[in-house]
Write an enzyme that holds these catalytic residues in place. Structure first.
Site, PDB file in Angstrom:
ATOM      1  N   HIS A  28       0.864  -1.192   0.000  1.00  0.00           N
ATOM      2  CA  HIS A  28       0.000   0.000   0.000  1.00  0.00           C
ATOM      3  C   HIS A  28       0.897   1.237   0.000  1.00  0.00           C
ATOM      4  O   HIS A  28       2.051   1.168   0.406  1.00  0.00           O
ATOM      5  CB  HIS A  28      -0.932  -0.010   1.208  1.00  0.00           C
ATOM      6  CG  HIS A  28      -2.153  -0.825   0.945  1.00  0.00           C
ATOM      7  ND1 HIS A  28      -3.429  -0.343   1.099  1.00  0.00           N
ATOM      8  CD2 HIS A  28      -2.283  -2.086   0.476  1.00  0.00           C
ATOM      9  CE1 HIS A  28      -4.290  -1.273   0.756  1.00  0.00           C
ATOM     10  NE2 HIS A  28      -3.629  -2.356   0.383  1.00  0.00           N
TER      11      HIS A  28
ATOM     12  N   GLU B 160     -10.966   2.469   1.449  1.00  0.00           N
ATOM     13  CA  GLU B 160     -10.791   3.209   2.707  1.00  0.00           C
ATOM     14  C   GLU B 160     -11.379   4.621   2.620  1.00  0.00           C
ATOM     15  O   GLU B 160     -11.867   5.151   3.613  1.00  0.00           O
ATOM     16  CB  GLU B 160      -9.310   3.250   3.101  1.00  0.00           C
ATOM     17  CG  GLU B 160      -8.415   3.893   2.055  1.00  0.00           C
ATOM     18  CD  GLU B 160      -6.925   3.824   2.407  1.00  0.00           C
ATOM     19  OE1 GLU B 160      -6.568   3.360   3.497  1.00  0.00           O
ATOM     20  OE2 GLU B 160      -6.106   4.250   1.562  1.00  0.00           O
TER      21      GLU B 160
HETATM   22  C1  NOJ Z   1      -3.310   2.972   4.505  1.00  0.00           C
HETATM   23  C2  NOJ Z   1      -3.688   1.684   3.876  1.00  0.00           C
HETATM   24  O1  NOJ Z   1      -4.174   1.903   2.557  1.00  0.00           O
HETATM   25  C3  NOJ Z   1      -4.722   1.015   4.729  1.00  0.00           C
HETATM   26  O2  NOJ Z   1      -5.182  -0.160   4.107  1.00  0.00           O
HETATM   27  C4  NOJ Z   1      -4.143   0.751   6.090  1.00  0.00           C
HETATM   28  O3  NOJ Z   1      -5.148   0.235   6.916  1.00  0.00           O
HETATM   29  C5  NOJ Z   1      -3.603   2.035   6.716  1.00  0.00           C
HETATM   30  N1  NOJ Z   1      -2.749   2.705   5.823  1.00  0.00           N
HETATM   31  C6  NOJ Z   1      -2.824   1.760   7.990  1.00  0.00           C
HETATM   32  O4  NOJ Z   1      -1.624   1.126   7.677  1.00  0.00           O
HETATM   33 CA    CA Z   2      -3.774   4.010   1.190  1.00  0.00          CA
END
Ligand code: NOJ
Ligand code: CA
Length: 687
Positions: free
Chosen positions: A468, A493
């Site tokens: 990510h 998200e």
């Molecule tokens: C951003 C990521 O895209 C997400 O999936 C993750 O939960 C958070 N960072 C925390 O690491």
């Molecule tokens: Ca992200």
């Protein structure tokens, strides 16, 4: 001798000398020095040198110019630029026609058929440096890269910037996200005239006024800075490399090759997706037997943190407790889901971890989590844990623990790790051996090395990586099949806490932009359709199902809370059934940012799955099932938006129906606002 540049000409004009009085200053006509056509002849590249020895390439499609003469070259921090004064020192060509097999993917077999042209350019004066440009011309696209030969006069290339251009001929519109901004790739897509492009990431998708679709991108981004493109004038775009805190954006020892600069040409948005150019321009599998890389679905201690009902940090709200992890393992085992992602399992989340990951310890679980015990418990249930390595952008700190962290995961039988780089772009922390702290971009040369180092170190331990806040995908999964997925765009998200959330046409945009680069860990399947503070997600329930087919990844999350799946058993039935590994993929229809319908065939069976996503207006999708086997019965289980479904009011109504269909039958799928449809086509009757 002074070269007469456009700038000098402009100066002379400005001081009152008429153009007509300056015949000697006219551009010297360019001379075509080499050409190459695609195997079927529909695409062709010509290489030109103008009177000042400036090299350029141009592309024609079906005889018409699509990319006008576009310059090639480099700026260096410590040497004269390479852009003019060249002569052609040689050329060669060859043809390759082969097929190869993906260990996992959207297609089992990939045809790789191209004609290659290599031109050697040599400076006529000065150091007489040499530069090769290699073009591979396919029927659906062109890739070219620079190769710096071994030569005493250019041992170390300190590249200040690349001068590669892409001059799009016909008036176009573009879908793009800004590059060089604070939030690496996580922007809502801009849709503008191409002539209004700013500085953009790739893949950059363009549609010209005759309906031609063009995707600009790069392949095999290894030990080099990511390429951004910015508009120079009109529709002339120019590569610019992601910056570096050490000055030169790329430092390499010759001989070396740059990544491929790629252009896909198609008559439709779907045609862009069907191209295999990116994968073909990457090197074959370097890892040998990768049967240990297992495509799988996974649940996670995850959405609750994004909703704010649990925390990554320890304390009263801590999500990654033994009891909660056990609950997720039990849910996965009961539903045939392979993996359980756990975030916040390790020490370091208690402070401000955004942009500061120096407190993370990737070998130390929090005191309220029996991590080793849960890994063993998962195994006993036929499930695996997926570890999370959030770095907060403190990459040197992570690298200092990398080997030990991966050994630790391997020791616990953890076969996959999600990595994270949450910090502003341009603010990745790099600490030099002497303690100097530098700040890097997510897609600079130093980070391109880092991401690949994690992948190759993980491969040694049979661990798959899902990055990510990654560097963009450039097809490296072909060479390193344990690099199973990444993020690299706005994922689900944003539907928890984004302001604004992902717009209803986001996924129909992604299908023909971000998805052209490779698998996306989008994390679909939020069946509650509810984000933070009970906010409404711009999607219907049927669309959440469609995302499993439209947005490809060999690792697909069931992003919602286990208790929410219990409330939507029809939806869960589809999500349990949908595969994550395919032998064939067809794009049945699509317009960038409006709608997209994909059909994919199970890699391990005869069934097909179909997913269709729309935008913010009601649509009717009519699809013909011509991809099914002739003379065979298929049981179609159709999950479509119910008559009253509308994301603005209630996205949940979903009609589920079953009927027998055959090759050539037509399905009519109504899409609500924010809607979608998903269809399971089971070979044989009576399912
Ligand atoms: C951003 C990521 O895209 C997400 O999936 C993750 O939960 C958070 N960072 C925390 O690491
Ligand atoms: Ca992200």
């Amino acid at each position: 001798m002074v070269s007469l540049t456009g700038r000098l000409r402009a100066l002379l004009m400005a001081v009152g000398l008429a153009q007509a009085s300056l015949p000697a200053l006219a551009e010297t006509p360019a001379k075509v020095v080499a050409t190459v056509a695609s195997p079927a002849g529909n695409l062709a590249v010509r290489v030109e040198l103008d009177g000042e020895g400036r090299p350029a390439y141009a592309v024609t499609r079906r005889g018409a110019e699509v990319i006008a003469p576009s310059r090639l070259g480099f700026l260096f921090t410590d040497a004269p630029k390479m852009e003019r004064g060249f002569t052609l020192a040689g050329q060669s060509s060859r043809t390759v026609d082969e097929t190869w097999e993906q260990p996992w993917g959207e297609w089992r077999t990939i045809a790789n058929h191209f004609n290659e042209l290599r031109v050697r350019l040599k400076e006529k004066a000065g150091a007489a440096r040499e530069l090769d440009v290699v073009f591979r011309v396919y029927d659906d696209g062109v890739g070219f890269r620079y190769e710096f030969p071994d030569q005493p006069q250019l041992k170390t290339a300190r590249i200040a910037d690349e001068l590669t251009e892409f001059a799009v001929v016909r008036t176009g519109e573009a879908w793009w996200t800004p590059a060089g901004e604070w939030d690496s790739y996580e922007y809502i897509y801009n849709h503008t005239p191409l002539a209004e492009l700013g500085q953009a990431h790739t893949p950059l998708t363009i549609r010209t006024d005759d309906g031609t679709h063009i995707a600009l991108h790069e392949a095999a981004l290894v030990d080099y800075a990511g390429m951004w493109v910015r508009r120079v004038d009109g529709q002339r775009l120019k590569a610019t490399l992601s910056p570096s805190p050490i000055g030169a954006r790329v430092v390499r020892q010759a001989p070396f090759t740059t990544p491929w600069r790629t252009m896909i040409f198609a008559d439709s948005a779907g045609g862009l997706y069907q191209s295999h150019l990116e994968l073909n321009l990457n090197e074959p599998n370097a890892l040998g037997d990768v049967s240990w890389v297992k495509p799988e679905k996974f649940v996670g201690v995850w959405w609750e943190m994004h909703l704010g009902s649990a925390s990554w940090a320890t304390g009263r709200k801590h999500g990654a407790t033994t009891a909660n992890v056990r609950k997720h393992i039990d849910f996965a085992a009961a539903n045939g889901i392979g993996g359980v992602l756990v975030e916040g399992w390790n020490v370091g989340w208690d402070g401000q971890w955004f942009g500061n990951g120096n407190d993370f310890d990737f070998r130390k679980p929090t005191p309220d989590l029996d991590w080793a015990g849960m890994a063993a418990y998962a195994r006993s249930k036929g499930v695996n844990l997926i570890g999370h390595h959030e770095t907060g952008g403190s990459v040197s700190h992570y690298e200092s623990q990398l080997d030990a962290a991966l050994d630790y995961a391997q020791g616990l039988g953890i076969p996959a790790i999600k990595t994270g780089y949450v910090t502003d772009d341009g603010d990745i922390e790099r600490v030099e051996p002497d303690g100097t702290r530098l700040r890097e971009w997510h897609d600079g040369q130093w980070m391109s090395r880092h991401y690949l180092r994690v992948v190759t170190e993980a491969a040694k331990r049979h661990i798959a990586i899902d990055s990510h806040e990654p560097i963009k995908d450039t097809g490296l999964r072909r060479t390193y099949p344990n690099w199973v997925a990444r993020e690299g765009a706005r994922g689900m998200e944003y539907n928890a806490w984004g302001d604004p959330k992902n717009p209803p046409n986001h996924e129909a945009t992604l299908a023909f932009t971000r998805m052209l680069s490779g698998p996306f860990d989008f994390t679909p399947g939020v069946v509650s359709l509810t984000g933070k503070d009970n906010s409404r997600i711009p999607s219907t329930l049927a669309k959440q199902l469609a995302l499993y087919v439209v947005l490809y990844s060999p690792v697909q999350m069931l992003a919602d809370l286990p208790e929410n799946y219990a409330k939507y058993s029809d939806a869960l039935a589809f999500i349990k059934a949908v595969p994550v590994d395919w032998s064939d993929t067809r794009v049945l229809n699509g317009e960038v940012g409006q709608y997209a319908t994909f059909a994919r065939k199970d890699r391990h069976g005869e069934d097909w799955y179909l997913g269709s996503v729309g935008d913010d207006q009601p649509r009717t999708m009519t699809v013909t099932l011509d991809f099914l086997d002739a003379g065979r019965d298929y049981t179609a289980r159709i999950y479509r938006d119910g008559p009253n479904a509308d994301w603005h009011t209630d996205g949940h109504p979903m009609t589920v129906e079953t009927r027998t269909v055959h090759q050539g039958d037509t399905l009519t799928l109504p899409l609500a606002r924010g809607g979608g449809a998903a269809v399971q086509l089971v070979a044989g009757k009576g399912h």
